[in-house]
Enzyme design. Structure first.
Site, PDB file in Angstrom:
ATOM      1  N   GLU A 156      16.007 -23.449 -10.526  1.00  8.91           N
ATOM      2  CA  GLU A 156      15.445 -22.023 -10.547  1.00  8.91           C
ATOM      3  C   GLU A 156      16.543 -21.349 -10.807  1.00  8.91           C
ATOM      4  O   GLU A 156      16.539 -20.148 -11.451  1.00  8.91           O
ATOM      5  CB  GLU A 156      15.047 -21.675  -8.858  1.00  8.91           C
ATOM      6  CG  GLU A 156      14.612 -20.384  -8.636  1.00  8.91           C
ATOM      7  CD  GLU A 156      13.749 -19.654  -9.306  1.00  8.91           C
ATOM      8  OE1 GLU A 156      13.206 -20.335 -10.280  1.00  8.91           O
ATOM      9  OE2 GLU A 156      13.634 -18.309  -9.556  1.00  8.91           O
ATOM     10  N   HIS A 165      24.751 -39.300 -16.131  1.00  8.12           N
ATOM     11  CA  HIS A 165      24.036 -39.851 -17.203  1.00  8.12           C
ATOM     12  C   HIS A 165      23.714 -38.969 -18.570  1.00  8.12           C
ATOM     13  O   HIS A 165      22.789 -38.824 -19.063  1.00  8.12           O
ATOM     14  CB  HIS A 165      22.632 -40.130 -16.479  1.00  8.12           C
ATOM     15  CG  HIS A 165      22.849 -41.068 -15.394  1.00  8.12           C
ATOM     16  ND1 HIS A 165      22.728 -42.473 -15.591  1.00  8.12           N
ATOM     17  CD2 HIS A 165      22.697 -40.720 -14.219  1.00  8.12           C
ATOM     18  CE1 HIS A 165      22.901 -42.897 -14.374  1.00  8.12           C
ATOM     19  NE2 HIS A 165      22.695 -42.081 -13.652  1.00  8.12           N
ATOM     20  N   GLU A 197      16.914 -16.276 -17.945  1.00  5.81           N
ATOM     21  CA  GLU A 197      15.772 -15.203 -18.357  1.00  5.81           C
ATOM     22  C   GLU A 197      16.131 -13.791 -18.437  1.00  5.81           C
ATOM     23  O   GLU A 197      15.656 -12.896 -19.008  1.00  5.81           O
ATOM     24  CB  GLU A 197      14.379 -15.419 -17.650  1.00  5.81           C
ATOM     25  CG  GLU A 197      14.447 -15.118 -16.060  1.00  5.81           C
ATOM     26  CD  GLU A 197      13.074 -15.539 -15.426  1.00  5.81           C
ATOM     27  OE1 GLU A 197      12.229 -15.255 -15.973  1.00  5.81           O
ATOM     28  OE2 GLU A 197      13.419 -15.923 -14.201  1.00  5.81           O
ATOM     29  N   CYS A 224       0.777  -0.980   0.025  1.00  5.10           N
ATOM     30  CA  CYS A 224      -0.035   0.062  -0.066  1.00  5.10           C
ATOM     31  C   CYS A 224       0.826   1.178  -0.022  1.00  5.10           C
ATOM     32  O   CYS A 224       2.140   1.122   0.489  1.00  5.10           O
ATOM     33  CB  CYS A 224      -0.989   0.002   1.298  1.00  5.10           C
ATOM     34  SG  CYS A 224      -1.831  -1.379   1.573  1.00  5.10           S
ATOM     35  N   LYS A 233       5.434 -10.597 -17.444  1.00  3.28           N
ATOM     36  CA  LYS A 233       5.523 -10.792 -15.961  1.00  3.28           C
ATOM     37  C   LYS A 233       4.403 -11.891 -15.755  1.00  3.28           C
ATOM     38  O   LYS A 233       4.395 -12.488 -14.890  1.00  3.28           O
ATOM     39  CB  LYS A 233       4.998  -9.556 -14.965  1.00  3.28           C
ATOM     40  CG  LYS A 233       5.220  -9.694 -13.677  1.00  3.28           C
ATOM     41  CD  LYS A 233       6.393  -9.977 -13.246  1.00  3.28           C
ATOM     42  CE  LYS A 233       6.295 -10.678 -11.875  1.00  3.28           C
ATOM     43  NZ  LYS A 233       7.649 -11.148 -11.156  1.00  3.28           N
ATOM     44  N   LYS A 273      16.551 -18.257 -13.340  1.00  5.44           N
ATOM     45  CA  LYS A 273      17.050 -16.785 -13.265  1.00  5.44           C
ATOM     46  C   LYS A 273      17.890 -16.362 -14.223  1.00  5.44           C
ATOM     47  O   LYS A 273      18.036 -15.330 -14.758  1.00  5.44           O
ATOM     48  CB  LYS A 273      17.518 -17.069 -11.853  1.00  5.44           C
ATOM     49  CG  LYS A 273      16.432 -16.814 -11.062  1.00  5.44           C
ATOM     50  CD  LYS A 273      15.667 -15.629 -10.573  1.00  5.44           C
ATOM     51  CE  LYS A 273      14.401 -15.613 -11.343  1.00  5.44           C
ATOM     52  NZ  LYS A 273      13.436 -16.505 -11.418  1.00  5.44           N
ATOM     53  N   ASN A 287      -0.663   1.018   6.136  1.00  6.77           N
ATOM     54  CA  ASN A 287      -0.001   0.228   5.203  1.00  6.77           C
ATOM     55  C   ASN A 287       0.645  -0.909   6.178  1.00  6.77           C
ATOM     56  O   ASN A 287       1.338  -0.266   7.016  1.00  6.77           O
ATOM     57  CB  ASN A 287       1.406   0.822   4.541  1.00  6.77           C
ATOM     58  CG  ASN A 287       2.074  -0.140   3.732  1.00  6.77           C
ATOM     59  OD1 ASN A 287       1.743  -1.340   3.354  1.00  6.77           O
ATOM     60  ND2 ASN A 287       3.549   0.418   3.306  1.00  6.77           N
ATOM     61  N   GLY A 288       0.390  -2.060   5.927  1.00 11.17           N
ATOM     62  CA  GLY A 288       0.963  -3.193   7.035  1.00 11.17           C
ATOM     63  C   GLY A 288      -0.184  -4.178   6.925  1.00 11.17           C
ATOM     64  O   GLY A 288      -1.089  -4.408   6.426  1.00 11.17           O
ATOM     65  N   TRP A 347      -3.090  -2.032  -1.573  1.00 14.86           N
ATOM     66  CA  TRP A 347      -2.555  -3.620  -2.173  1.00 14.86           C
ATOM     67  C   TRP A 347      -3.317  -4.628  -1.190  1.00 14.86           C
ATOM     68  O   TRP A 347      -2.806  -4.648  -0.073  1.00 14.86           O
ATOM     69  CB  TRP A 347      -1.202  -3.723  -2.076  1.00 14.86           C
ATOM     70  CG  TRP A 347      -0.557  -5.081  -2.561  1.00 14.86           C
ATOM     71  CD1 TRP A 347      -0.333  -5.823  -1.781  1.00 14.86           C
ATOM     72  CD2 TRP A 347      -0.434  -5.704  -3.969  1.00 14.86           C
ATOM     73  NE1 TRP A 347       0.260  -7.153  -2.177  1.00 14.86           N
ATOM     74  CE2 TRP A 347       0.100  -6.995  -3.676  1.00 14.86           C
ATOM     75  CE3 TRP A 347      -0.628  -5.209  -5.058  1.00 14.86           C
ATOM     76  CZ2 TRP A 347       0.341  -7.533  -4.871  1.00 14.86           C
ATOM     77  CZ3 TRP A 347      -0.324  -5.886  -6.127  1.00 14.86           C
ATOM     78  CH2 TRP A 347       0.088  -7.192  -6.057  1.00 14.86           C
ATOM     79  N   ARG A 377       4.177   0.909  -6.656  1.00  9.61           N
ATOM     80  CA  ARG A 377       4.027  -0.012  -5.787  1.00  9.61           C
ATOM     81  C   ARG A 377       3.022  -0.960  -5.932  1.00  9.61           C
ATOM     82  O   ARG A 377       2.901  -2.124  -5.071  1.00  9.61           O
ATOM     83  CB  ARG A 377       3.768   0.725  -4.315  1.00  9.61           C
ATOM     84  CG  ARG A 377       5.076   1.646  -3.788  1.00  9.61           C
ATOM     85  CD  ARG A 377       4.522   2.649  -2.938  1.00  9.61           C
ATOM     86  NE  ARG A 377       4.214   1.677  -1.591  1.00  9.61           N
ATOM     87  CZ  ARG A 377       5.142   1.433  -0.648  1.00  9.61           C
ATOM     88  NH1 ARG A 377       6.444   2.101  -0.717  1.00  9.61           N
ATOM     89  NH2 ARG A 377       5.006   1.015   0.454  1.00  9.61           N
TER      90      ARG A 377
HETATM   91  C1  AGP Z   1       9.867 -16.377 -13.051  1.00 11.99           C
HETATM   92  O1  AGP Z   1      11.175 -15.743 -13.113  1.00 11.99           O
HETATM   93  C2  AGP Z   1       9.320 -16.200 -14.466  1.00 11.99           C
HETATM   94  N1  AGP Z   1       8.999 -14.984 -14.460  1.00 11.99           N
HETATM   95  C3  AGP Z   1       8.303 -16.986 -14.728  1.00 11.99           C
HETATM   96  O2  AGP Z   1       8.709 -18.299 -14.793  1.00 11.99           O
HETATM   97  C4  AGP Z   1       7.017 -17.305 -13.838  1.00 11.99           C
HETATM   98  O3  AGP Z   1       7.412 -17.888 -12.623  1.00 11.99           O
HETATM   99  C5  AGP Z   1       5.844 -18.134 -14.422  1.00 11.99           C
HETATM  100  O4  AGP Z   1       5.442 -17.459 -15.684  1.00 11.99           O
HETATM  101  C6  AGP Z   1       4.693 -18.133 -13.439  1.00 11.99           C
HETATM  102  O5  AGP Z   1       4.041 -17.142 -13.114  1.00 11.99           O
HETATM  103  P1  AGP Z   1       2.899 -17.041 -12.010  1.00 11.99           P
HETATM  104  O6  AGP Z   1       3.723 -17.547 -10.944  1.00 11.99           O
HETATM  105  O7  AGP Z   1       2.590 -15.643 -11.808  1.00 11.99           O
HETATM  106  O8  AGP Z   1       1.851 -18.086 -12.138  1.00 11.99           O
END
Ligand code: AGP
Length: 610
Positions: A483, A506, A490, A2, A605, A487, A98-99, A74, A27
């Site tokens: 992961e 393998h 991407e 928020c 996103k 990172k 906010n909190g 938020w 935000r």
């Molecule tokens: C993660 O860094 C990516 N941006 C992407 O893999 C993301 O995790 C995936 O699209 C799932 O998104 P969501 O968690 O909003 O469902």
């Protein structure tokens, strides 16, 4: 998170409030509102959705005021709606907050018992009624607010005005950011600098458990006993764009550093170390129903899928519940074996990922109960699921998920603990021990960030021109290897693969040569020796090794090319700590390669289409 703004002075407060809220839009929010004095009264205007809806609600009206507060919400408790939007009012008291107030339900019940009537589902409205309750007993707003805040448990940054005291506004904080802008006989409050920078560069930062009484004569800061506190004035040198990122170069780096807060806010109010228990009532699935579950199926995409893989380990180790993990886009088309004894857990930061939503619908159609672990209140996943466990990471602006991931792991850990206590696979003492370790994680994360960033930057410089990376881990840290590779992929566009370390022979071992950096996740756990021998195999083929080991383990210092030490913790919690340096490694390599870190090419996103 928020956003709060406030103004008192000779200018018209209303446009200053609106403009300030606009500067806090980054935000993330789902509703907005302002409260301002005019004609001896406090007028409140609120609207759902974007600020333009609030502007439309007040357009064409002559609104003149010298004192007001505003808020962008938020949602954490209560869906996005006008009645849940701030400011919240109780009689003559109006509050923006906010909190998260952990004990708001008990306080709300007490106040209802005293005749207070509530209009919203929010925790914030309780603050307004609590302050009103004290003013009814004769306290002025300052004393009433101080007494009310002492009864709150949780985090807050608040702005308060009282219709009977049109010459002042009150600000206070404990666990939420609040800055006071100093003008010439005019003053501002805000959650963050961008809201005030166009008016003043002189700021006072309130610290936790401090309160400010602000009039046009000046700012008086006290502690929660009412004793005066001397505050320094800071000259702010940031421009507004820098300020939105909190001084960090990118939102992603800001969000990496917000992880201690995101983890804390996700477990806040859901655990009791004293009684050794976890509370997930908001999930809305009864203990009786959870006892009947024969299988948990976790579905997600991308980083959230990695969280599910770790969640599986947690559920099977702690709750002894058979668990499967599926990539949502696979699950929805493979005619899965699902029935009424299945619990589907969808993990999704945005709550809008098309494949994950489709998987949820498929499971529901086949008779399963569904739970969403989600970061956006009121998102489609949250509305479609039978139950929700929200992560409270706040809005994640960077496309590469960081704080949402570790918040998801925190939520999955709480869920596994809840399942374990419901199904009796862990006794109270064991659950208490798990909670005790969880509570330490935010501080360990904070320490880790400070310890490793400089070294990670150096390693990034060494390997930023490589074309391929391999990430290896076992057990809980195999998904962290995935992961870490994602990172890097991407945001730096370097090809990277995560693999179970035991799988190296393998296939992937054929890739190893002196140009191949290999990242090893090697916490001191039950598979340490096996993974350490994989490291030797890589070294003997000339591979360059970057190892992440547990603090105190120096056995690999001479065997790996680069070693970083991560605070010790239990196996189920080690992925939270191991993920952090990998986020930093990907970030610094991407910066060196000149990628658009916050908005990497080709990525969105939230993937709301198939
Ligand atoms: C993660 O860094 C990516 N941006 C992407 O893999 C993301 O995790 C995936 O699209 C799932 O998104 P969501 O968690 O909003 O469902």
């Amino acid at each position: 998170m928020c956003g709060i703004v406030g103004y008192i002075g000779g200018q018209n407060a209303v446009p200053i409030l609106i403009e300030g809220l606009k500067r806090l839009e980054y935000r993330g929010y789902d509703s907005a509102g302002i409260a301002f004095f005019q004609g001896g009264k406090i007028n409140v205007r609120r609207s759902v959705g974007k600020l333009r809806n609030l502007e439309a609600a007040i357009s064409g009206q002559r609104l003149e005021s010298n004192l007001g507060i505003g808020h962008t919400r938020w949602a954490t408790h209560g869906r996005p709606s006008e009645e849940n939007a701030h400011p919240h009012r109780a009689g003559k008291i109006v509050v923006v907050h906010n909190g998260i107030i952990e004990n708001y339900i008990a306080l709300k019940e007490m106040l209802i018992g005293k005749g207070h009537e509530f209009k919203s589902e929010t925790d914030t409205e309780v603050i307004a009624h609590l302050i009103e309750e004290y003013t009814k007993k004769g306290d002025d707003t300052e004393k009433a607010t101080r007494k009310a805040l002492k009864e709150l448990r949780g985090a807050y940054a608040i702005g308060v005005v009282n219709e009977d005291e049109p010459d002042r506004m009150i600000a206070a904080r404990a666990g939420g950011p609040l800055v006071i802008g100093l003008g010439s006989q005019e003053y501002f409050i805000a959650s963050d600098l961008p809201a005030i920078l166009q008016y003043t560069k002189d700021a006072i930062y309130l610290d936790d458990h401090e309160m400010a009484v602000i009039t046009t004569e000046g700012v008086r800061v006290t502690d929660m006993k009412g004793l005066p506190v001397q505050k320094d004035v800071t000259k702010v040198l940031w421009n507004p764009v820098m300020a939105e990122k909190g001084g960090y170069k990118h939102f992603m780096l800001k969000e990496i550093y917000e992880q201690p807060r995101a983890i804390t806010d996700t477990f806040r109010g859901r655990i009791s170390e004293e009684t050794g228990s976890v509370f997930l009532e908001e999930m809305g699935i009864t203990d009786a129903a959870l006892k009947k579950i024969k299988k948990v199926v976790l579905v997600a995409c991308g980083t959230s899928w990695h969280a599910c893989l770790i969640g599986k380990f947690m559920l099977e180790e702690m709750a002894r519940t058979p668990s499967e993990v599926d990539i949502a886009s696979e699950f929805r088309y493979r005619n899965p074996i699902i029935d009424k004894h299945t619990l589907l857990v969808a993990v999704t930061q945005s709550g809008e990922t098309a494949d994950t939503l489709a998987a949820m619908r498929e499971a529901k159609m086949l008779g399963a109960k569904t739970v969403a672990i989600c970061n956006v209140v009121g998102s489609t996943a949250a509305r479609d699921a039978d139950g929700v466990v929200y992560t409270h990471a706040g809005p994640e602006i960077g496309v590469a998920s960081t704080k949402a991931f570790t918040a998801q792991l925190t939520a999955l850990y709480l869920f596994a603990l809840h399942m374990a206590q419901v199904r009796g696979t862990l006794d109270q003492k064991q659950v208490r021990g798990c909670i005790t370790e969880l509570i330490k994680i935010p501080v360990k994360t904070e320490k880790l960030l400070l310890d490793v960033e400089e070294g990670i930057e150096r390693v990034a410089k060494t390997f930023s021109k490589c074309s391929d990376f391999l990430y290896l881990g076992r057990g809980y840290n195999y998904p962290v290897a995935l992961e870490g590779a994602l990172k890097l992929k991407e945001i730096s566009y370097i090809h990277a693969e995560g693999y179970p370390a035991g799988e190296m022979k393998h296939g992937p071992i054929a890739l190893i040569d002196e140009n191949m950096p290999v990242v090893f996740l090697l916490p001191t756990d039950s598979v340490y020796d096996k993974t350490a021998s994989n490291l030797e195999e890589v070294r003997s083929r000339g591979g360059k090794v970057i190892a992440f080991v547990t603090e105190g383990d120096d056995k690999l210092d001479r065997k790996a090319d680069h070693v970083f030490h991560v605070p010790a913790t239990t196996a189920p919690l080690s992925p939270i700590l191991m993920a952090v340096p990998l986020q930093l490694l990907a970030y610094h390599i991407a910066v060196l390669r000149g990628s658009d870190v916050d908005q990497p090419r080709n990525l969105a996103k939230s993937v709301t289409v198939e």
